[in-house]
Design an enzyme around this catalytic site. Structure first.
Site, PDB file in Angstrom:
ATOM      1  N   ASP A  55     -23.886  44.277  21.166  1.00  0.00           N
ATOM      2  CA  ASP A  55     -23.647  43.042  20.402  1.00  0.00           C
ATOM      3  C   ASP A  55     -23.732  41.840  21.318  1.00  0.00           C
ATOM      4  O   ASP A  55     -24.123  40.742  20.901  1.00  0.00           O
ATOM      5  CB  ASP A  55     -22.249  43.071  19.755  1.00  0.00           C
ATOM      6  CG  ASP A  55     -22.198  44.017  18.587  1.00  0.00           C
ATOM      7  OD1 ASP A  55     -23.271  44.375  18.048  1.00  0.00           O
ATOM      8  OD2 ASP A  55     -21.092  44.412  18.199  1.00  0.00           O
ATOM      9  N   SER A 102     -22.375  43.924  35.782  1.00  0.00           N
ATOM     10  CA  SER A 102     -21.228  43.603  34.933  1.00  0.00           C
ATOM     11  C   SER A 102     -19.976  44.256  35.466  1.00  0.00           C
ATOM     12  O   SER A 102     -20.039  45.347  36.013  1.00  0.00           O
ATOM     13  CB  SER A 102     -21.477  44.180  33.532  1.00  0.00           C
ATOM     14  OG  SER A 102     -21.730  43.188  32.630  1.00  0.00           O
ATOM     15  N   ASP A 131     -19.220  35.631  28.586  1.00  0.00           N
ATOM     16  CA  ASP A 131     -19.376  36.308  27.295  1.00  0.00           C
ATOM     17  C   ASP A 131     -18.442  35.763  26.243  1.00  0.00           C
ATOM     18  O   ASP A 131     -18.881  35.330  25.155  1.00  0.00           O
ATOM     19  CB  ASP A 131     -19.069  37.806  27.452  1.00  0.00           C
ATOM     20  CG  ASP A 131     -20.097  38.517  28.299  1.00  0.00           C
ATOM     21  OD1 ASP A 131     -19.976  39.745  28.450  1.00  0.00           O
ATOM     22  OD2 ASP A 131     -21.026  37.850  28.819  1.00  0.00           O
TER      23      ASP A 131
END
Lengths: 376, 405
Positions: A123, A143, A15
């Site tokens: 986002d 995650s 990320d």
């Protein structure tokens, strides 16, 4: 022409690597900031990676001690729990990282701070869609977010709330089925509602700095599989999400603190403080650590902890924490007063009067309403 | 000339046997009332004993089903916990017993009810109407005469009350379908560890099975409708059977043991040990299905009501207008709390594995990181910025001193 400098909270993962590259693409100078809050990470490898990806500077800061003293300790004082089960491991870490990040921004004259919405926000979706083209990698089946206090698991296959998590998901705690067959017995000494010292009663060893204490509790809790929960929670933004958390040391501390606190605190102060603790947990969960209301609640909670001192002995075994006993120079516990064998400074007739006075209101109510509510 | 009739909550033990005889000594007619709320007791032997001691009549009532449906189930709906740890097993039983006791008093035309709770115990459910309470442990003539167990034993011997042969445990116990509580005696020293062999309702986790039991509990209106043992396939679907089975599984795996110091209503702190196996399993299962199905803000309000309910019950106010009101509100909140929770029980701990519900507010598409769903990420930015307006103003005035290390 640079659009300005961004301090990016960088983790070395997919990320934030994508975000770093994406920000540069957008025309920013990027300073990578790696916060060591106890996650299991190769920081030097991450530094090299950030530099390779084009970070102008890289800062690595060891925030573990301040994470414990300035964020975990106030949460221990508060018995912080969100919706009765979640010990807020991620929520507490945010303000710790953000504080340092802002300080670096000021020092470097940066205009922006950025973070990789570590699996919580949407986002990330935007970044990932761009990034997969630049940085293809196999996606993990869920995650994770890790720090000194906990590891959280969400998303992916866990999004189906009915499905059971795989047994090998956990990284911070051992499976209770494989944990030791004999308990560890600890003594935790508190002062002003925070741990001052932990001693392993059988082995005799002890720790007395905040970071050492908390790390040791994690070690013992992890070894015995303490602190695993699988929940569905209500996010601030309105949706429910399923998450799995392991919070070994924090779980031991919650039980120990609950015990020493009820032992030493006045009953009615405790009631009020309990409500403040719930409020504190909601504020922290929603990201309001740095707000006037949270400052206020923290101040009040801290005030309540003045006499929360003493020692609690507990055993840790197969995923559970058992309180064994407690002592305190500030205890409001009075053995003579409570004894069934000694009257103490107590007149049982008073209890009759107390009950009758309490009953006045109820008698009046039933006189008017009749006793229908008591019938089966 | 009889002073009137007393309905005595009789247990067959030393205390209430002495009280029975003492009440007759004082000139009352005594009716003994034994409530079966799941304690391990020889009720027929207690009946014979009461009759021998001079009880005019003896009533034995099996209150177990109503204990579960009318008292435990509302507590499950409330997630009832006192001071974050105590599941209220004794506090819930009192109004159940008292309700029946008062009904018997009315039926028999008795003017008094009596019980053997000590003067330092939490106040019992307050009686209403014309029935008066006789609580010998709060009467100076009684508690000055019987200053301890030795005095009771002496009195018992003198009056032909059978004295227990086995030595009493060095503590006091209270048992019912929901829990066993242990207090007093050697437990009064808060620093001392309880002996390992104290517990009777749950197995020591060190000796409990090395493989977990996996259960599925189905809820409707926030209360259990059915429990199924997933591996064995067997299930229970009456309230009493469900709760008894959860006790059995919880007991087998050593679930629900706590050692605490609590604040009594009358102002002192007391140390107590409790084992609440089935109740502990239900608390975790209910917390899960409730958060899964209930709106976030309703849950916040209901959480506060649950704490209030717990305090009221602890203090003996089950039958009060405020507790009626809170119970009503909590029940209303449970309308959509339905579905199934799967959990495992192992070595003193309960682990939620998964849950499903036709009424869930959980939306997999909305929460997914892989599908956008009916959600615009820009909204989150706006939401955060609006929340920040107030904070920006505060910091503009106050400076940022509060954020510095």
């Amino acid at each position: 022409m640079s659009k300005g400098t961004v301090i990016l909270a960088y983790s070395g993962g997919l990320d934030t690597s994508c975000i770093l590259v994406w920000l540069k693409e957008q025309g920013y100078d990027v300073i990578a900031f790696l916060a060591n809050i106890g996650q299991d990470e190769d920081f030097e490898a991450a530094r090299i990676k950030a530099e390779k990806l084009g970070a102008k500077k890289v800062f690595i800061e060891d925030l573990r001690s301040e994470f414990v003293e300035d964020f975990i300790w106030p949460s221990v004082q508060a018995n912080a729990v969100y919706e009765d089960r979640y010990l807020l491991g991620t929520a507490i870490a945010r303000p710790c990282i953000a504080r340092s990040q802002v300080e670096i921004a000021r020092r470097e004259g940066a205009q922006f701070v950025s973070h990789g919405a570590t699996g919580k926000g949407n986002d990330q979706i935007r970044f990932e869609l761009t990034c997969y083209a630049l940085y293809p990698e196999v996606e993990a089946p869920w995650s994770m977010d890790a720090n000194l206090m906990h590891i959280s698991y969400e998303s992916g296959i866990l999004e189906n709330p009915k499905s059971h998590a795989p047994a090998d998901l956990y990284l911070m705690t051992k499976n209770p089925e494989d944990s030791p067959n004999t308990p560890d017995v600890l003594e935790i000494e508190f002062g002003n509602g925070v741990p001052l010292k932990v001693t392993n009663v059988k082995e005799g060893k002890s720790k007395n700095s905040p970071l050492d204490i908390f790390s040791y509790l994690n070690e013992i809790g992890g070894k015995h599989g303490v602190g695993r929960i699988d929940i569905v929670e209500n996010r601030f933004i309105g949706m429910k999400s399923r998450g799995i958390y392991e919070t070994p040391g924090g779980t031991i501390l919650l039980q120990a603190h609950l015990d020493i606190e009820t032992f030493t605190m006045d009953k009615e102060v405790r009631r009020i403080k309990q409500g403040l603790g719930i409020k504190f947990s909601e504020l922290v969960y929603n990201g309001f650590w740095y707000s006037p209301e949270c400052d206020f609640v923290r101040h009040c909670i801290n005030k309540s902890q003045e006499n929360v001192q003493g020692k609690v002995q507990l055993s840790v075994f197969k995923g559970q924490v058992y309180i064994l006993g407690r002592e305190s120079p500030k205890s409001l516990y009075n053995e003579e007063l409570v004894s069934m064998d000694v009257q103490g400074n107590y007149d049982p007739c008073d209890a009759s009067g107390f009950i009758r006075i309490n009953a006045v209101r109820l008698r009046e109510h039933h006189r008017l309403q009749g006793v229908s509510s008591i019938k089966k």
